[in-house]
Design a protein around this motif. Sequence first.
Motif, PDB file in Angstrom:
ATOM      1  N   GLU A  48       0.816  -1.218   0.000  1.00 16.01           N
ATOM      2  CA  GLU A  48       0.000   0.000   0.000  1.00 16.01           C
ATOM      3  C   GLU A  48       0.854   1.274   0.000  1.00 16.01           C
ATOM      4  OE1 GLU A  48      -2.575  -1.072   3.356  1.00 16.01           O
ATOM      5  OE2 GLU A  48      -4.156  -1.507   1.903  1.00 16.01           O
TER       6      GLU A  48
ATOM      7  N   HIS B 149      -3.169   4.966   7.598  1.00 17.92           N
ATOM      8  CA  HIS B 149      -4.175   4.103   6.980  1.00 17.92           C
ATOM      9  C   HIS B 149      -4.471   2.970   7.944  1.00 17.92           C
ATOM     10  CE1 HIS B 149      -6.229   1.315   4.504  1.00 17.92           C
ATOM     11  NE2 HIS B 149      -5.199   0.532   4.294  1.00 17.92           N
TER      12      HIS B 149
ATOM     13  N   HIS C 258      -7.390  -0.285   9.113  1.00 15.83           N
ATOM     14  CA  HIS C 258      -8.564  -1.098   8.801  1.00 15.83           C
ATOM     15  C   HIS C 258      -9.473  -1.004  10.023  1.00 15.83           C
ATOM     16  CE1 HIS C 258      -5.558  -3.494   6.097  1.00 15.83           C
ATOM     17  NE2 HIS C 258      -5.935  -2.365   5.536  1.00 15.83           N
TER      18      HIS C 258
ATOM     19  N   HIS D 289     -12.721  -1.776   2.769  1.00 20.29           N
ATOM     20  CA  HIS D 289     -11.288  -1.814   3.058  1.00 20.29           C
ATOM     21  C   HIS D 289     -10.900  -1.064   4.345  1.00 20.29           C
ATOM     22  CE1 HIS D 289      -6.952  -1.281   1.283  1.00 20.29           C
ATOM     23  NE2 HIS D 289      -6.939  -1.372   2.592  1.00 20.29           N
TER      24      HIS D 289
HETATM   25 ZN   LIG Z   1      -5.282  -1.457   3.781  1.00 11.05          ZN
END
Ligand SMILES: [Zn+2]
Length: 322
Positions: free
Chosen positions: A73, A87, A89, A147
């Motif tokens: 990513e 980022h 989840h 996501h």
């Molecule tokens: Zn991710």
Amino acid sequence: MLIQAAGGNTSIKDGEVMWIKASGTQLAEANDKDIFVSVDLPEIRASVQASEARADRPAEFLLTKGGLRPSIETSLHAVFSQRVVMHAHCVHTLAYAVQKDCEQLLEGPLTGLNWALVPYVKPGANLANLVAEVVKDAVNVVVLQNHGIIVAGDTVEETHALLIDVHQRLRIDPATSQNADLAALNTLAENSEYTLPDYTLLHQLALSAARVTQATTGSLYPDHVLFCGIGATALKAGETPAEAVKRVMSAGAPAPVFLIAPGVGVLVRKDASATNRALTRCLIDVLIRVPDEASLSYLTPEQNFELLDWDAEKYRAALNAD
Ligand SMILES: [Zn+2]
């Protein structure tokens, strides 16, 4: 509730260098171990923009040596102009992001933030290009459908505060829990490769008919597919864990990490890794915050196969061979 195992990633830019958490490492270890790697920011940005195949091989942009690899990513972080990108989840975000009408559902709680929603594509450079489109307008909160969440800012403090703000705004109280039938579960587990979970909330996957359907219909986000397989397996009436494993494996899939015994509870494989367990936990943490009547958005068969690097045609052929 923000991070499961090694999932999600954090980055900071320093001129033409971007430092990002290495693939497979846990953010929780960042104070004790060197888990960040540096990449050439202008190079990876140019590669993503030109849609080069190597944009999905972030190790080619590494500046540091030592064996750790940047996250797949990495490109997602490079497209932000802001210095700090986080980022996650996040379970609260996922409870919205797995629902078909998440855009309307998010409008209320995210009012006042400069946010955008990006549809699901496989994590990597293609997703980074979609994110690049929306961050042009100074957007600093991006919800990734099926996501997770990305927030960006110019300082660590500001960015972390934004992440926590979004997490709190999207907070949903878990549904009421039912009691698992532990005696029946122990009987099922006898002489099997499965045992009762330490995380007792997991049983709630089995204790509402709506949730059994939600869990077994398909996969809701990539890390579930990577660490728990496609969807989830429920025992059929009268079926033993061994029989369920045989059924699943004869269709070409690995033995399930966990088994749902509808109306009874959940069993987890004795040899499940910490990551397998973290992603199993994530599924109930998300679904216990999703209404029974919600319309869920599942990854398509092709989206599941591309995550697992399975040849879709071969898999179909194996399924049809039964
Ligand atoms: Zn991710």
